[in-house]
Design a protein around this motif. Sequence first.
Motif, PDB file in Angstrom:
ATOM      1  N   ARG A 201       1.143   9.541  14.890  1.00  0.00           N
ATOM      2  CA  ARG A 201       1.361  10.232  16.170  1.00  0.00           C
ATOM      3  C   ARG A 201       2.739   9.820  16.707  1.00  0.00           C
ATOM      4  N   PRO A 202       3.808  10.135  15.958  1.00  0.00           N
ATOM      5  CA  PRO A 202       5.141   9.635  16.328  1.00  0.00           C
ATOM      6  C   PRO A 202       5.665  10.177  17.644  1.00  0.00           C
ATOM      7  N   ASP A 203       5.086  11.274  18.130  1.00  0.00           N
ATOM      8  CA  ASP A 203       5.548  11.851  19.393  1.00  0.00           C
ATOM      9  C   ASP A 203       5.035  11.067  20.602  1.00  0.00           C
ATOM     10  N   LEU A 204       4.030  10.225  20.394  1.00  0.00           N
ATOM     11  CA  LEU A 204       3.489   9.425  21.496  1.00  0.00           C
ATOM     12  C   LEU A 204       4.212   8.083  21.598  1.00  0.00           C
ATOM     13  N   THR A 205       4.277   7.548  22.802  1.00  0.00           N
ATOM     14  CA  THR A 205       4.800   6.200  23.020  1.00  0.00           C
ATOM     15  C   THR A 205       3.630   5.232  22.911  1.00  0.00           C
ATOM     16  N   ILE A 206       3.708   4.344  21.918  1.00  0.00           N
ATOM     17  CA  ILE A 206       2.627   3.391  21.655  1.00  0.00           C
ATOM     18  C   ILE A 206       3.149   1.973  21.860  1.00  0.00           C
ATOM     19  N   ILE A 207       2.517   1.260  22.798  1.00  0.00           N
ATOM     20  CA  ILE A 207       2.883  -0.126  23.093  1.00  0.00           C
ATOM     21  C   ILE A 207       1.781  -1.027  22.562  1.00  0.00           C
ATOM     22  N   LEU A 208       2.166  -2.062  21.830  1.00  0.00           N
ATOM     23  CA  LEU A 208       1.203  -2.985  21.220  1.00  0.00           C
ATOM     24  C   LEU A 208       0.916  -4.153  22.135  1.00  0.00           C
ATOM     25  N   ASN A 209      -0.360  -4.492  22.290  1.00  0.00           N
ATOM     26  CA  ASN A 209      -0.800  -5.603  23.118  1.00  0.00           C
ATOM     27  C   ASN A 209      -1.845  -6.407  22.355  1.00  0.00           C
ATOM     28  N   GLY A 210      -1.855  -7.727  22.609  1.00  0.00           N
ATOM     29  CA  GLY A 210      -2.896  -8.568  22.042  1.00  0.00           C
ATOM     30  C   GLY A 210      -2.359  -9.640  21.116  1.00  0.00           C
ATOM     31  N   GLY A 211      -2.461 -10.903  21.529  1.00  0.00           N
ATOM     32  CA  GLY A 211      -2.158 -12.018  20.642  1.00  0.00           C
ATOM     33  C   GLY A 211      -0.700 -12.305  20.376  1.00  0.00           C
ATOM     34  N   ILE A 212       0.219 -11.601  21.010  1.00  0.00           N
ATOM     35  CA  ILE A 212       1.647 -11.831  20.783  1.00  0.00           C
ATOM     36  C   ILE A 212       2.080 -13.013  21.644  1.00  0.00           C
ATOM     37  N   LYS A 213       2.805 -13.948  21.043  1.00  0.00           N
ATOM     38  CA  LYS A 213       3.084 -15.207  21.744  1.00  0.00           C
ATOM     39  C   LYS A 213       4.559 -15.507  21.940  1.00  0.00           C
ATOM     40  N   THR A 214       5.451 -14.923  21.146  1.00  0.00           N
ATOM     41  CA  THR A 214       6.865 -15.290  21.210  1.00  0.00           C
ATOM     42  C   THR A 214       7.750 -14.047  21.190  1.00  0.00           C
ATOM     43  N   LEU A 215       9.011 -14.242  21.569  1.00  0.00           N
ATOM     44  CA  LEU A 215       9.959 -13.129  21.494  1.00  0.00           C
ATOM     45  C   LEU A 215      10.259 -12.754  20.053  1.00  0.00           C
ATOM     46  N   SER A 216      10.222 -13.714  19.156  1.00  0.00           N
ATOM     47  CA  SER A 216      10.427 -13.387  17.742  1.00  0.00           C
ATOM     48  C   SER A 216       9.350 -12.424  17.256  1.00  0.00           C
ATOM     49  N   GLU A 217       8.117 -12.662  17.664  1.00  0.00           N
ATOM     50  CA  GLU A 217       7.038 -11.745  17.310  1.00  0.00           C
ATOM     51  C   GLU A 217       7.261 -10.389  17.969  1.00  0.00           C
ATOM     52  N   CYS A 218       7.702 -10.391  19.212  1.00  0.00           N
ATOM     53  CA  CYS A 218       7.998  -9.134  19.901  1.00  0.00           C
ATOM     54  C   CYS A 218       9.026  -8.326  19.110  1.00  0.00           C
TER      55      CYS A 218
END
Length: 335
Positions: A201-218
């Motif tokens: 669904r590339p036309d949608l804006t998808i933001i990932l949430n859950g378990g992310i801890k650092t900016l490197s992971e971001c």
Amino acid sequence: MVKDTLLDYRFSVAPMMDWTDRHCRMFHRSLSKQALLWTEMVTADAVIHGDRDRLIGFSEAEHPLVLQLGGSDPEKLVEAARIAEGFGYDEVNINCGCPSDRVQSGRFGACLMQEPATVAAGVAAMRKAVSIPVTVKCRVAVDEDPPRETLFGFVDQVADAGCEIFTVHARKAWLSGLSPKENRDIPPLDYGLVAELKAERPDLTIILNGGIKTLSECAAHLDGFDGVMLGRAAYQTPHILTRVDHWLETGEADDGLDMQACLEGLEAYRPYMAMQLQEGAKLSHMTRHMLGLFAGQPGARGWRRTLSEKAVKDGAGLEVLDEALAHVAPEMATA
């Protein structure tokens, strides 16, 4: 599909009950000018009938800012969205991810993952009523429901109603058998499923949430998603936020604690604290959000102990902040 917002979704701080109040948001804004901030979830009924200034009031400096609503009745959601727009919020979001008993009894939160038609009706009505973006935050599925079928079916139906932006907590919500606290870590995260959603669904804006801890992971996750949302990590180790603006501007993600940036953030927050104290706020209501700022640094224990023990006392003022600062940065403490 043409996007209806110019907000930067690459980094946001999650809505967290009892945590992301206006004091917290002003503190976070003092650390990052570009992070997208969210309120705690507020029910549509509370927005309509409650003390609005107390519940959804905010400072202009908090922009960009999202109001998250709890509710399932389209008429109430519309009225609450209109109020939010009138207050000046940059976006209004429907909570379809919280698993607590309270939201289940009120028929909102994660249980709405099983009612995509209800959410779609709310989105459609709200989009007709307001000009600010109407978005949805959800889980991948609920209880024993099949994750891929549930997530894709839910998103497709809600997107057809006009929602273009979804923040997906990449974990199932368990409405029975687990406490909300346990559900923060159980069952396992499924980033791959959310990545499939974005890819298909590339036309949608998808933001990932859950378990992310650092900016490197971001930074790593931005290869597959439009944005990332940090929850507990942003709250419990807020020094992360001091690195966000540099990362967003340059692409360079640094996980180290920038002592100078933390101290500058505190100085920027200080006038707000002074104003709030003059208006009768308790010091502890502000300092409780700062306890993890210097995590891992020399003097951090003394910083936390001083704030925890002395900010709660009647009449406590900024002298307590100065005493706490003396443990981590004596040169910044003022008499």
